[in-house]
Design a protein around this motif. Structure first.
Motif, PDB file in Angstrom:
ATOM      1  N   MET A   5       0.832  -1.200   0.000  1.00  0.00           N
ATOM      2  CA  MET A   5       0.000   0.000   0.000  1.00  0.00           C
ATOM      3  C   MET A   5       0.866   1.249   0.000  1.00  0.00           C
ATOM      4  SD  MET A   5      -2.986  -1.019   2.691  1.00  0.00           S
ATOM      5  CE  MET A   5      -3.563   0.622   2.803  1.00  0.00           C
ATOM      6  N   GLY A   6       0.547   2.152  -0.908  1.00  0.00           N
ATOM      7  CA  GLY A   6       1.248   3.415  -0.977  1.00  0.00           C
ATOM      8  C   GLY A   6       0.672   4.426   0.007  1.00  0.00           C
ATOM      9  N   THR A   7       1.275   5.590   0.046  1.00  0.00           N
ATOM     10  CA  THR A   7       0.890   6.627   1.001  1.00  0.00           C
ATOM     11  C   THR A   7      -0.535   7.126   0.767  1.00  0.00           C
ATOM     12  OG1 THR A   7       3.197   7.297   1.102  1.00  0.00           O
ATOM     13  CG2 THR A   7       1.593   8.834   1.996  1.00  0.00           C
ATOM     14  N   THR A   8      -0.893   7.379  -0.487  1.00  0.00           N
ATOM     15  CA  THR A   8      -2.231   7.887  -0.778  1.00  0.00           C
ATOM     16  C   THR A   8      -3.294   6.863  -0.413  1.00  0.00           C
ATOM     17  OG1 THR A   8      -1.308   9.176  -2.603  1.00  0.00           O
ATOM     18  CG2 THR A   8      -3.690   8.874  -2.578  1.00  0.00           C
ATOM     19  N   ASP A   9      -3.086   5.630  -0.795  1.00  0.00           N
ATOM     20  CA  ASP A   9      -4.020   4.544  -0.470  1.00  0.00           C
ATOM     21  C   ASP A   9      -4.178   4.420   1.038  1.00  0.00           C
ATOM     22  OD1 ASP A   9      -5.624   2.291  -0.552  1.00  0.00           O
ATOM     23  OD2 ASP A   9      -4.086   0.966  -1.332  1.00  0.00           O
ATOM     24  N   ARG A  10      -3.075   4.466   1.736  1.00  0.00           N
ATOM     25  CA  ARG A  10      -3.084   4.337   3.193  1.00  0.00           C
ATOM     26  C   ARG A  10      -3.840   5.492   3.851  1.00  0.00           C
ATOM     27  NH1 ARG A  10       2.318   4.288   6.929  1.00  0.00           N
ATOM     28  NH2 ARG A  10       1.328   3.516   8.810  1.00  0.00           N
ATOM     29  N   THR A  11      -3.603   6.700   3.380  1.00  0.00           N
ATOM     30  CA  THR A  11      -4.267   7.880   3.942  1.00  0.00           C
ATOM     31  C   THR A  11      -5.766   7.834   3.701  1.00  0.00           C
ATOM     32  OG1 THR A  11      -2.267   9.175   3.573  1.00  0.00           O
ATOM     33  CG2 THR A  11      -4.300  10.400   3.932  1.00  0.00           C
ATOM     34  N   LEU A  12      -6.177   7.479   2.485  1.00  0.00           N
ATOM     35  CA  LEU A  12      -7.605   7.404   2.169  1.00  0.00           C
ATOM     36  C   LEU A  12      -8.308   6.335   3.005  1.00  0.00           C
ATOM     37  CD1 LEU A  12      -7.543   7.814  -1.706  1.00  0.00           C
ATOM     38  CD2 LEU A  12      -8.342   9.462  -0.005  1.00  0.00           C
ATOM     39  N   ARG A  13      -7.659   5.202   3.188  1.00  0.00           N
ATOM     40  CA  ARG A  13      -8.249   4.152   4.013  1.00  0.00           C
ATOM     41  C   ARG A  13      -8.383   4.590   5.469  1.00  0.00           C
ATOM     42  NH1 ARG A  13      -7.779  -1.464   2.221  1.00  0.00           N
ATOM     43  NH2 ARG A  13      -7.107  -1.463   0.063  1.00  0.00           N
ATOM     44  N   LEU A  14      -7.385   5.279   5.974  1.00  0.00           N
ATOM     45  CA  LEU A  14      -7.416   5.735   7.361  1.00  0.00           C
ATOM     46  C   LEU A  14      -8.546   6.738   7.579  1.00  0.00           C
ATOM     47  CD1 LEU A  14      -6.009   5.517  10.097  1.00  0.00           C
ATOM     48  CD2 LEU A  14      -4.538   7.399   9.390  1.00  0.00           C
ATOM     49  N   VAL A  15      -8.658   7.706   6.692  1.00  0.00           N
ATOM     50  CA  VAL A  15      -9.707   8.725   6.814  1.00  0.00           C
ATOM     51  C   VAL A  15     -11.091   8.091   6.671  1.00  0.00           C
ATOM     52  CG1 VAL A  15     -10.683  10.785   5.725  1.00  0.00           C
ATOM     53  CG2 VAL A  15      -8.220  10.624   6.084  1.00  0.00           C
ATOM     54  N   ALA A  16     -11.276   7.257   5.649  1.00  0.00           N
ATOM     55  CA  ALA A  16     -12.570   6.605   5.442  1.00  0.00           C
ATOM     56  C   ALA A  16     -12.922   5.703   6.623  1.00  0.00           C
ATOM     57  CB  ALA A  16     -12.545   5.799   4.150  1.00  0.00           C
ATOM     58  N   GLY A  17     -11.929   4.997   7.160  1.00  0.00           N
ATOM     59  CA  GLY A  17     -12.163   4.124   8.303  1.00  0.00           C
ATOM     60  C   GLY A  17     -12.599   4.885   9.536  1.00  0.00           C
ATOM     61  N   ILE A  18     -11.932   5.990   9.807  1.00  0.00           N
ATOM     62  CA  ILE A  18     -12.303   6.806  10.968  1.00  0.00           C
ATOM     63  C   ILE A  18     -13.705   7.369  10.814  1.00  0.00           C
ATOM     64  CG2 ILE A  18     -11.761   8.959  12.188  1.00  0.00           C
ATOM     65  CD1 ILE A  18      -8.773   8.255  11.697  1.00  0.00           C
ATOM     66  N   LEU A  56      -1.483  -7.008  -6.877  1.00  0.00           N
ATOM     67  CA  LEU A  56      -1.613  -5.559  -6.975  1.00  0.00           C
ATOM     68  C   LEU A  56      -0.784  -4.859  -5.894  1.00  0.00           C
ATOM     69  CD1 LEU A  56      -5.450  -5.257  -7.526  1.00  0.00           C
ATOM     70  CD2 LEU A  56      -3.665  -5.076  -9.243  1.00  0.00           C
ATOM     71  N   SER A  57      -0.389  -3.641  -6.207  1.00  0.00           N
ATOM     72  CA  SER A  57       0.349  -2.820  -5.258  1.00  0.00           C
ATOM     73  C   SER A  57       0.143  -1.365  -5.637  1.00  0.00           C
ATOM     74  CB  SER A  57       1.834  -3.157  -5.284  1.00  0.00           C
ATOM     75  OG  SER A  57       2.532  -2.301  -4.414  1.00  0.00           O
ATOM     76  N   THR A  58      -0.012  -0.509  -4.629  1.00  0.00           N
ATOM     77  CA  THR A  58      -0.127   0.918  -4.902  1.00  0.00           C
ATOM     78  C   THR A  58       1.141   1.666  -4.516  1.00  0.00           C
ATOM     79  OG1 THR A  58      -1.193   1.261  -2.743  1.00  0.00           O
ATOM     80  CG2 THR A  58      -2.648   0.919  -4.621  1.00  0.00           C
ATOM     81  N   LEU A  59       2.210   0.919  -4.273  1.00  0.00           N
ATOM     82  CA  LEU A  59       3.499   1.551  -3.982  1.00  0.00           C
ATOM     83  C   LEU A  59       4.082   2.123  -5.270  1.00  0.00           C
ATOM     84  CD1 LEU A  59       5.203  -1.063  -1.659  1.00  0.00           C
ATOM     85  CD2 LEU A  59       4.446   1.211  -1.038  1.00  0.00           C
ATOM     86  N   ARG A  60       4.788   3.227  -5.137  1.00  0.00           N
ATOM     87  CA  ARG A  60       5.464   3.813  -6.291  1.00  0.00           C
ATOM     88  C   ARG A  60       6.681   2.988  -6.638  1.00  0.00           C
ATOM     89  NH1 ARG A  60       5.371  10.317  -5.424  1.00  0.00           N
ATOM     90  NH2 ARG A  60       3.130  10.516  -5.727  1.00  0.00           N
ATOM     91  N   LYS A  61       6.943   2.871  -7.919  1.00  0.00           N
ATOM     92  CA  LYS A  61       8.124   2.155  -8.382  1.00  0.00           C
ATOM     93  C   LYS A  61       9.353   3.005  -8.135  1.00  0.00           C
ATOM     94  CE  LYS A  61       5.638  -1.061 -10.334  1.00  0.00           C
ATOM     95  NZ  LYS A  61       5.388  -2.276  -9.686  1.00  0.00           N
TER      96      LYS A  61
END
Length: 62
Positions: A5-18, A56-61
């Motif tokens: 998981m990349g930073t954007t994916d992680r941030t969106l999941r955290l905000v949506a989860g909260i 799948l992965s949302t990490l930047r190459k």
């Protein structure tokens, strides 16, 4: 497990989860707020089990 998981994916999941947890606790969406716990947990460990079977992965190459 490898991080997928990349930073954007992680941030969106955290905000949506909260938000989902808060809506569940206030009674707006009821017990469906439990889904927010899953989103926060996956954001915390930086691994999405649903991505693994598909490679799948949302990490930047690099």
């Amino acid at each position: 497990m490898t991080i997928n998981m990349g930073t954007t994916d992680r941030t969106l999941r955290l905000v949506a989860g909260i938000i989902l947890i808060a809506l569940g606790l206030t009674g707006v969406i009821g017990w469906w707020g439990i889904i927010g716990v899953v989103l926060v947990a996956t954001a915390a460990v930086r691994v999405c089990p649903a991505y693994l079977p598909f490679g799948l992965s949302t990490l930047r190459k690099k």
